[in-house]
Design a protein around this motif. Structure first.
Motif: not given
Length: 385
Positions: A255-259, A300-303, A306-309, A314-318
């Motif tokens: 998230h921080r990287l993309e922001m 800034r987008e809240k974390l 961000y996760l809802t997107g 992607s969730l499984a990979k993380c």
């Protein structure tokens, strides 16, 4: 005051889904198909099948052995005892020459890489000779030996991170059980929470509510009230919490990287950080990524937003470790902590102790991500397909 918890974390489908057949002290439950689900329930977060079966066998405590009246904490009383020369060497360095630990880790990893390279170089040189089969077998054994050594190195790095917080890992629970009751003191909650940002702590508190029924408004009496939980469920919760901690660390940095990519100054800082981190072994900071003070008008987008997107893939990979070495470490740690005897017996404990175990597991997952990222800059970890 006594509650009976039969909660369990369904790690096959949702990391933070909690099934319950009896009321828990938590308020405002969200029900879905008869289960309690956190607002942060995420589909697709699960242990790989080959690990899942091993963890199921590992999820038991031998209550018949009694145990001591307190957890026998000590400086290196970890659930896993290093079984390789590399692991035993680093545990000795950490205990007796702590200031040299970073250098010892780097040298150990470099030696393991050199050993594997040498074995495979010999195999290549003898490929056309009568000794080719022998050297191929030697190379395979050396690779396996180095994998075990790397897992010990990773474990000692995780333990080092806990020691920086002045928190000892909970020893095998058989040492903490007395008359079927488990209590862990001191709790060290503040130290275990200090590694997380405020936004992450809010997610963790929600997770604690739906995983074990703990509430932030508990009084001291309620926190130490006697509750019961199946030891197999406690193991599932602990293992799932490791993956939850790994997931939080992975997605937070992503998230921080993309922001940062939409802010040139942040982008420059992030690139500088990622270049530096390859040469670090784990300093005295908590791996915080610097952010730019010049945010301009960009919101800034809240974390959590961000996760809802995220897509389920992607969730499984993380949420799942990227390497087989890290996955093995999760399984081995849970096995060492909970034992290997199947049983349906209940364990008496308190919400304070359950919270301590979950916070430790989440921190373990976060440190596992750090360790994996560092080690793979030196040693080629085996990726999970």
């Amino acid at each position: 005051m006594e509650y009976s918890l039969s909660s369990s974390v369904n790690i096959n489908n949702r990391l933070v889904t909690v099934s319950s057949s009896s009321p828990s002290p938590a308020k405002n439950h969200h029900r879905l198909n008869g289960s309690l689900r956190s607002p942060f329930s995420i589909s697709g977060l699960s242990l790989p099948k080959r690990c899942r079966s091993r963890v199921a066998v590992a999820c038991a405590i031998d209550f018949s052995s009694g145990g001591s009246s307190y957890c026998e904490f000590s400086s290196l009383n970890t659930p896993i005892e290093p079984g390789t020369p590399a692991g035993r060497f680093l545990s000795s360095v950490l205990l007796n020459e702590r200031k040299s630990f970073h250098d010892a880790v780097a040298e150990t990893l470099e030696k393991l890489v050199a050993d594997v390279d040498e074995a495979y170089a010999r195999r290549a040189l003898t490929a056309d000779s009568s000794e080719s089969a022998l050297h191929r077998r030697i190379a395979e054994l050396k690779e396996q030996e180095c994998k075990s050594s790397v897992e010990d190195v990773m474990y000692m790095l995780i333990f080092y991170k806990f020691s920086e917080l002045k928190v000892h890992l909970v020893p095998p629970l058989s040492k903490c059980i007395y008359n079927n009751r488990l209590e862990i003191l001191p709790s060290k909650d503040w130290e275990l929470e200090s590694i997380h940002s405020f936004e992450i702590l809010e997610m963790i508190r929600e997770y604690l509510t739906f995983a074990i029924g703990w509430r932030s408004d508990f009084s001291v009496t309620e926190s130490w009230a006697t509750t019961k939980i199946k030891h197999a469920n406690l193991c599932q919760i602990y293992t799932a919490s490791i993956l939850f901690g790994y997931f939080l660390k992975s997605t937070t940095l992503r998230h921080r990287l993309e922001m940062s990519l939409v802010d040139p100054i942040d982008d420059m800082i992030m690139n500088s950080y990622q270049c530096r981190r390859k040469n670090l072994v784990f300093g005295h900071t908590h791996n915080k990524i610097p952010t730019s003070p010049f945010d301009g008008t960009k919101e800034r987008e809240k974390l959590i937003s961000y996760l809802t997107g995220f897509t389920p893939d992607s969730l499984a990979k993380c949420a799942q470790p990227n390497s087989k070495e890290a996955l093995n470490l999760v399984t081995k740690h849970s096995f060492a902590l909970f034992g290997d005897v199947e049983s349906e017996k209940m364990i008496s404990t308190s919400f304070a102790t359950l919270k301590r175990l979950v916070l430790e597991a989440i921190a373990f997952g976060s440190f596992l991500w750090d360790t994996e990222e560092y080690v793979k800059t030196v040693y080629n970890l085996e990726e999970i397909n």
